[in-house]
Design a protein around this motif. Structure first.
Motif, PDB file in Angstrom:
ATOM      1  N   LEU A   1       1.429  -0.457  -6.152  1.00  0.00           N
ATOM      2  CA  LEU A   1       1.045  -0.513  -4.743  1.00  0.00           C
ATOM      3  C   LEU A   1       0.204   0.705  -4.371  1.00  0.00           C
ATOM      4  CD1 LEU A   1       1.751  -2.202  -2.114  1.00  0.00           C
ATOM      5  CD2 LEU A   1       3.477  -0.453  -1.663  1.00  0.00           C
TER       6      LEU A   1
ATOM      7  N   LEU B   1      -6.301  -9.134   1.930  1.00  0.00           N
ATOM      8  CA  LEU B   1      -5.477  -8.865   3.108  1.00  0.00           C
ATOM      9  C   LEU B   1      -5.971  -9.675   4.298  1.00  0.00           C
ATOM     10  CD1 LEU B   1      -4.616  -5.063   3.108  1.00  0.00           C
ATOM     11  CD2 LEU B   1      -3.192  -7.005   2.515  1.00  0.00           C
TER      12      LEU B   1
ATOM     13  N   GLU C   1      -3.241   0.693  -5.913  1.00  0.00           N
ATOM     14  CA  GLU C   1      -4.166  -0.238  -5.263  1.00  0.00           C
ATOM     15  C   GLU C   1      -4.654   0.293  -3.919  1.00  0.00           C
ATOM     16  OE1 GLU C   1      -5.207  -3.238  -6.454  1.00  0.00           O
ATOM     17  OE2 GLU C   1      -6.110  -4.164  -4.693  1.00  0.00           O
ATOM     18  N   TYR C   2      -3.786   1.011  -3.179  1.00  0.00           N
ATOM     19  CA  TYR C   2      -4.127   1.368  -1.801  1.00  0.00           C
ATOM     20  C   TYR C   2      -4.378   2.850  -1.586  1.00  0.00           C
ATOM     21  CZ  TYR C   2      -3.215  -3.384  -0.399  1.00  0.00           C
ATOM     22  OH  TYR C   2      -3.303  -4.736  -0.255  1.00  0.00           O
TER      23      TYR C   2
ATOM     24  N   SER D   1      -2.539  -6.051   8.215  1.00  0.00           N
ATOM     25  CA  SER D   1      -2.184  -4.732   7.722  1.00  0.00           C
ATOM     26  C   SER D   1      -1.339  -4.912   6.470  1.00  0.00           C
ATOM     27  CB  SER D   1      -1.388  -3.960   8.768  1.00  0.00           C
ATOM     28  OG  SER D   1      -0.135  -4.574   8.952  1.00  0.00           O
ATOM     29  N   LEU D   2      -1.293  -3.865   5.621  1.00  0.00           N
ATOM     30  CA  LEU D   2      -0.514  -3.931   4.381  1.00  0.00           C
ATOM     31  C   LEU D   2       0.952  -4.202   4.692  1.00  0.00           C
ATOM     32  CD1 LEU D   2      -0.080  -3.560   1.353  1.00  0.00           C
ATOM     33  CD2 LEU D   2      -0.010  -1.095   1.725  1.00  0.00           C
ATOM     34  N   ILE D   3       1.453  -3.571   5.748  1.00  0.00           N
ATOM     35  CA  ILE D   3       2.879  -3.690   6.051  1.00  0.00           C
ATOM     36  C   ILE D   3       3.246  -5.145   6.391  1.00  0.00           C
ATOM     37  CG2 ILE D   3       2.802  -3.155   8.568  1.00  0.00           C
ATOM     38  CD1 ILE D   3       5.204  -1.272   6.464  1.00  0.00           C
TER      39      ILE D   3
ATOM     40  N   ALA E   1       1.412   2.739   1.858  1.00  0.00           N
ATOM     41  CA  ALA E   1       1.675   2.676   0.411  1.00  0.00           C
ATOM     42  C   ALA E   1       2.319   3.978  -0.077  1.00  0.00           C
ATOM     43  CB  ALA E   1       0.373   2.401  -0.345  1.00  0.00           C
TER      44      ALA E   1
ATOM     45  N   ARG F   1      -6.264  -5.814  -2.301  1.00  0.00           N
ATOM     46  CA  ARG F   1      -6.911  -5.254  -1.112  1.00  0.00           C
ATOM     47  C   ARG F   1      -7.870  -6.214  -0.453  1.00  0.00           C
ATOM     48  NH1 ARG F   1      -8.528   0.974  -2.360  1.00  0.00           N
ATOM     49  NH2 ARG F   1      -9.948   0.782  -0.617  1.00  0.00           N
TER      50      ARG F   1
ATOM     51  N   LEU G   1       3.083  -7.141   3.087  1.00  0.00           N
ATOM     52  CA  LEU G   1       4.291  -6.900   2.289  1.00  0.00           C
ATOM     53  C   LEU G   1       5.492  -7.608   2.911  1.00  0.00           C
ATOM     54  CD1 LEU G   1       3.922  -3.130   1.334  1.00  0.00           C
ATOM     55  CD2 LEU G   1       3.761  -5.088  -0.199  1.00  0.00           C
TER      56      LEU G   1
ATOM     57  N   ASP H   1      -4.145   1.727   5.226  1.00  0.00           N
ATOM     58  CA  ASP H   1      -2.988   1.256   4.480  1.00  0.00           C
ATOM     59  C   ASP H   1      -2.496   2.245   3.430  1.00  0.00           C
ATOM     60  OD1 ASP H   1      -2.721  -1.157   5.852  1.00  0.00           O
ATOM     61  OD2 ASP H   1      -4.230  -2.142   4.618  1.00  0.00           O
TER      62      ASP H   1
ATOM     63  N   THR I   1      -6.843   4.730  -1.919  1.00  0.00           N
ATOM     64  CA  THR I   1      -8.099   5.085  -1.266  1.00  0.00           C
ATOM     65  C   THR I   1      -8.439   4.144  -0.100  1.00  0.00           C
ATOM     66  OG1 THR I   1      -9.261   3.735  -2.880  1.00  0.00           O
ATOM     67  CG2 THR I   1      -9.069   6.081  -3.374  1.00  0.00           C
ATOM     68  N   ALA I   2      -7.475   3.277   0.286  1.00  0.00           N
ATOM     69  CA  ALA I   2      -7.689   2.452   1.480  1.00  0.00           C
ATOM     70  C   ALA I   2      -7.394   3.312   2.695  1.00  0.00           C
ATOM     71  CB  ALA I   2      -6.762   1.231   1.451  1.00  0.00           C
TER      72      ALA I   2
ATOM     73  N   VAL J   1       1.830  -7.080  -5.669  1.00  0.00           N
ATOM     74  CA  VAL J   1       1.102  -6.232  -4.724  1.00  0.00           C
ATOM     75  C   VAL J   1      -0.072  -7.044  -4.188  1.00  0.00           C
ATOM     76  CG1 VAL J   1      -0.385  -4.216  -4.565  1.00  0.00           C
ATOM     77  CG2 VAL J   1       1.777  -4.082  -5.812  1.00  0.00           C
ATOM     78  N   PRO J   2      -0.154  -7.235  -2.876  1.00  0.00           N
ATOM     79  CA  PRO J   2      -1.295  -8.001  -2.343  1.00  0.00           C
ATOM     80  C   PRO J   2      -2.610  -7.276  -2.643  1.00  0.00           C
ATOM     81  CG  PRO J   2       0.055  -7.065  -0.555  1.00  0.00           C
ATOM     82  CD  PRO J   2       0.762  -6.773  -1.830  1.00  0.00           C
TER      83      PRO J   2
END
Lengths: 201, 201, 201, 201
Positions: C100, D33, C103-104, D37-39, C114, D30, D42, C110, C106-107, D27-28
């Motif tokens: 996780l 999405l 993957e994130y 949002s990532l949260i 992570a 990037r 998830l 989000d 550098t987002a 893990v979704p």
């Protein structure tokens, strides 16, 4: 050199190879059911389950045999270690032909090639097991109790019969892939009951 | 601290790394054969099989050597444990450069980079093995039998020669990726036969 | 109940968790390079390598500590086994937050979530380790040598400091994900050198 | 035949099956999405986390029970080895129904089928465990201390109750998949606390 650690390493490889097989039991993605019910989509995957069960049984039986063979060994020299590594190569590669056969079992032309590769993998494993026995039985100092000539000859005869059977399954692959997998299942069941019988006597 | 559990943990990592390699032997999906026969599609994957075999042999040989090295050790202190962890890092990462080289072995420009990374991985493993030997041989109390100076020097000379060879394969990567993988296979075969010879004497 | 088998099982889980991390080091597919060189495509994956190294170090250090803790234990009762299982849960889940965060990392937005999940995973592992120590130290009959009160208090103080640090990294996640991972790397390096120092004395 | 190696092999399979579960915590990506949002992305994966935790607990408890059962065994004959292999088959397959239930837990119609398959997997494991107990208790020479008739009968009654509960969960699957998973979680918690209580007495 003590043989205990070679057994622990081998057990690890057997345990991982037998458990990795589950990764190829694919779950159909929800958005790809395309109107089919889940039960039908799973039913269409029967070659995966069939190949999974046969490969699981084969690795399990090889492990039982390996267990039996190692029980004879007192000391493992490097030739034995490398013969054992070669056996582990043929065992740990099994998830690949299993996946291949599961994917192509019902493909008309390509099923024969997939079944032949699967059968060749089994033959390689049987040859590797014979080589390990050869490496172990060549030097009485490696064993707890030396094997008498009659036992060695009887064991070789068994290995040869097994090897011939696997050779035949390669040929059979070009007749029918499904039949070939059935024969591998029967061979596994035979070895399993044969060992239970010999254990009882 | 007893060294038995460190060996069991190491055996686990070796066994898993060597068995995970099989996950990268890809089965071509039936709907992507695009008219090719399965046998041709599998044939096109030869870099995967080649890289698989070489990496399997390398991890196997390192395991045999690790087995030999641990046989000398009576007690593992924390420095030895961390040196061992560093070796396990270099071993357990091998599936990554193997996958990389399998994917790019036949790519014109990028094959050199992939082969250089693969070779650098082998160099790192050889350095980590030397560091573990250093950590073990630095303190005679860790050993069952202290090593004499001549043995230590001879071992270091061997490690240095091995390291230089791996350095050369990094350079060779920029000439030919396929040739580099062939040289890694030859090095593995050499180490294998060398050990069998030294075991016989 | 003998504690040997619990150690073997734990070693297995540690070894597999630490080795499975390599599956998330992705090789860019040849047909997705889109004109970039391989070296640039690999370079863009630096968060994967960074997260891999930190998680490898963390699992490795926990294993060394677990090894040390188990050295005290003579007998494992069921409470110890379940406390150990809870620790193994927090260890074996690590590949997930690692993937996780890779993957994130550098987002923009989000990345904080992570990093906070990654840090919470580390906190959970540290709490689980404390609970295992509690389960072991609660009953002197489980130990080879009973621990004196001062040692137990000193150990608890260490665990508390560690827990507070991991709590802080959760907060830090909302400042900078990259910085958070750097702090986890520094914490791992500190624990590593601290143990080497305490082993020397 | 010594039972130590069968335990080591079993521990390996248990450890791998329990650790492989983490591979299905997705893990979704990037770029998928889609503005969420990532949260939230998830959060939508809660069935994965729920199924992961329940399956982890179940395998962990089976391992503790297996550990307890093996403690009685002095010698494993081939029938015991094959009964053990059958148990390992039902354990190592668990990641598959776990993945299936995680994917379909919130699908309206197909959730029932997925939950029934998951419950059937648990039933198979419980039957396999009973068969292993049968194989072990059938011959007093395999045990360190022979089991008295009352203990065997009490154990069988427990197994039968467990089996009936798992049968009920298969029926329950067609009422509600989520409720079925909750019941599996409660069963795991019950077995866990029951063992802690019986260990205390």
């Amino acid at each position: 050199m003590d043989s205990k650690r070679a057994e622990a390493f081998s057990d690890g490889v057997f345990a991982i190879a037998i458990t990795l097989l589950v990764l190829d039991l694919a779950v159909p993605a929800r958005d790809r059911l395309a109107g089919r019910s889940l039960i039908r989509a799973l039913g269409a995957e029967w070659p995966s389950y069939f190949a999974y069960l046969v490969s699981f049984a084969v690795i399990g039986i090889i492990w039982v045999n390996h267990h039996g063979l190692c029980g004879l060994v007192k000391r493992a020299d490097r030739l034995v270690l490398f013969a054992n590594l070669f056996l582990l190569l043929t065992v740990s590669v099994i998830p690949f032909p299993t996946r291949l056969l599961a994917e192509y079992l019902t493909a008309s032309g390509d099923s024969h090639v997939a079944a032949a590769i699967y059968s060749a993998g089994m033959l390689a494993m049987s040859i590797a097991f014979s080589l390990l026995f050869l490496a172990i039985s060549r030097d009485a100092r490696l064993l707890h109790v030396p094997l008498d000539r009659a036992t060695i000859q009887r064991t070789w005869r068994r290995f040869s019969v097994g090897g011939v059977f696997y050779l035949i399954t390669i040929g059979l692959s070009f007749v029918s892939a499904v039949l070939t997998l059935v024969v591998h299942a029967l061979l596994a069941a035979y070895y399993c009951f044969d060992q239970l019988a010999s254990a009882r006597s």
